[in-house]
Enzyme design. Structure first.
Site, short mmCIF file in Angstrom:
data_model
loop_
_atom_site.label_atom_id
_atom_site.label_comp_id
_atom_site.label_asym_id
_atom_site.label_seq_id
_atom_site.Cartn_x
_atom_site.Cartn_y
_atom_site.Cartn_z
N THR A 132 0.81 -1.23 0.00
CA THR A 132 0.00 0.00 0.00
C THR A 132 0.84 1.27 0.00
O THR A 132 1.95 1.30 0.55
CB THR A 132 -0.90 -0.01 1.25
N GLU A 134 0.27 3.58 1.88
CA GLU A 134 0.40 3.98 3.29
C GLU A 134 1.83 3.74 3.79
O GLU A 134 2.23 4.31 4.80
CB GLU A 134 -0.58 3.20 4.16
N TYR A 156 -1.44 0.29 10.95
CA TYR A 156 -1.72 -0.37 9.66
C TYR A 156 -0.48 -0.29 8.76
O TYR A 156 -0.02 -1.31 8.23
CB TYR A 156 -2.93 0.30 8.99
N LYS A 160 1.85 -3.36 7.46
CA LYS A 160 1.99 -3.63 6.02
C LYS A 160 3.46 -3.56 5.58
O LYS A 160 3.86 -4.19 4.61
CB LYS A 160 1.15 -2.64 5.21
#
Ligand code: NAP
Ligand code: G4F
Length: 364
Positions: A132, A134, A156, A160
């Site tokens: 991601t 992110e 998160y 990840k």
């Protein structure tokens, strides 16, 4: 020729549902892992699930969970997939601050469990990991590409990043065909209702039809590179068709604020907003109402000029925010021939039309 077999985790999610359609369209046999739930959780794949020509002929569903190692090992042995798409995740960034340990269990260790099951069973398969944008978090350069250093800003993102590196480690250590797709935000009418785009398109539909009076949002200044989900799912497949496993950024290359997304959503339904106040006191008021194709006669619009329809609720702010994301997917264009087609304003139109019609039909 023998059909290719794909195993998908997160098949009931936004991306899982589009990827399943894409793979069935390419004549794959698709196996999906679904979680046991006390209520129905297959809404996004019901059109496939309820089709007797597809269910248990081309599409097979298995109960499972990426927190359950023995279940994953068994499913890999049983299905013998040519390709595995690991899309399962606790995917909500704000929620990851409330349940950080669970998020790590699913998003980080869940990825390791899969890779290790492949290694243990020794099956020859290709692995796609849903990485991601992110990971870029507090961005170190603009735009972001495969070489941009990471700086995650949430449990998160931190979970990840483990998933990202363990994919690379297993690729290098055990010669697995494993790829990271570093995907920027991608949206659709199937997006979960608590992600900001879908929250906006649902709420604006409900406001215009008199089912709700206001939309409460968090950080209106956050900028995202928003694309159209089905195109991104095609990109996942393309990554696994390469000769060698590599990591790719998929993005549109444009960025817009949450405020712009909100403005455009109202505009699609004939409403012009004006913004007053600053930061937590900022409000969106109706400035002008016009006829529009989706709504028809403007008399069908319940709120009036001057009504406050958007307010900020700081409960939606995150302890640490990702202020801006904008991706450069030149590598994907060059090596995969992948690029986005749907522009930002078309994406907003697709989503608001879908939600407006849904609320009109269902009444909620
Ligand atoms: P989503 O709609 O939230 O779907 C997540 C899926 O994961 C659902 O099917 C969910 O099952 C399943 N799941 C959650 N926990 C699980 C567990 N413990 N075991 C098995 N399955 C589990 O997410 P999405 O938007 O489709 O995103 C797909 C993947 O891409 C995620 O990994 C996400 O983090 C990543 N990603 C998404 C974007 C984006 O913009 N959409 C961008 C970059 C990366 P239930 O239906 O039962 O909840
Ligand atoms: O829609 P969001 O919750 O998505 P976010 O945090 O960017 O994460 C999504 O995209 C990631 C890819 O970059 C995925 F990895 C992840 O799984 C997920 O799919 O929030 C977008 C922005 C944020 O800056 C947030 O602070 O919108 C801002 N925002 C403002 N008001 C809001 C709200 N977000 C939500 N969910 N709800 C609000 O009321």
């Amino acid at each position: 020729m023998k059909k290719k077999i794909a195993l998908i985790t997160g098949i009931t999610g936004q991306d899982g549902s589009y990827l399943t359609e894409i793979l069935l369209g390419k004549d794959y046999e698709v196996h999906g892992i679904i979680r046991r739930s006390s209520s129905f959780n297959t809404g996004r794949i019901d059109h496939l699930y309820n089709n007797p020509d597809i269910l248990n002929k081309k599409l097979f569903l298995h109960y499972g969970d990426v927190t359950d190692t023995s279940n994953l090992n068994r499913l890999i042995e049983k299905t013998q997939p040519d390709e595995i798409y690991n899309l399962a995740a606790q995917s909500h960034v704000k929620v990851s601050f409330e349940i950080p340990e669970y998020t790590a269990e699913v998003d980080a260790i869940g990825t390791l469990r899969f890779l290790d099951a492949i290694r243990e069973t020794g099956i020859r398969t290709k692995f796609y990991q849903a990485s991601t944008s992110e990971l870029f978090g507090k961005v170190q350069e603009i735009p972001q590409d495969e070489k941009t250093p990471f700086y995650p800003r949430s449990p998160y993102g931190a979970a990840k990043i483990y998933g990202y590196w363990i994919v690379i480690n297993y690729r290098e250590a055990y010669n697995l065909f494993a790829c990271n797709g570093i995907l920027f935000n991608h949206e659709s009418p199937r997006r979960g209702e608590t992600f900001v785009t879908r929250k906006i398109t649902r709420a604006v539909s409900r406001i215009l039809l008199g089912k709700q009076s206001k939309l409460y949002l968090g950080n209106l200044n956050a900028k995202r590179d928003w694309g159209y989900a089905p195109e991104f799912c095609e990109g996942m497949w393309l990554m696994l068709q390469q000769k060698n496993p590599e990591d790719f950024v998929l993005a549109t290359g444009e960025t817009h604020t949450v405020r712009e997304f909100t403005d455009l959503t109202f505009k699609e339904l004939g409403i012009e907003l004006e913004w007053k106040g600053k930061e937590q006191d900022e409000k969106g008021l109706i400035k002008k109402i016009s006829e529009c194709a989706i709504v028809g006669d403007k008399k069908n619009i319940i709120p009036k000029i001057g009504d406050v329809v958007v307010e900020v609720d700081k409960g939606y702010y995150r302890p640490t925010e990702v202020d801006i994301l904008i991706g450069n997917s030149a590598k994907a264009k060059e090596k995969l021939g992948w690029q986005t087609k749907t522009k930002f304003n078309e994406l907003v139109k697709i989503m608001i039309e879908s939600d407006y019609r849904k609320v009109l039909k269902r009444g909620y």
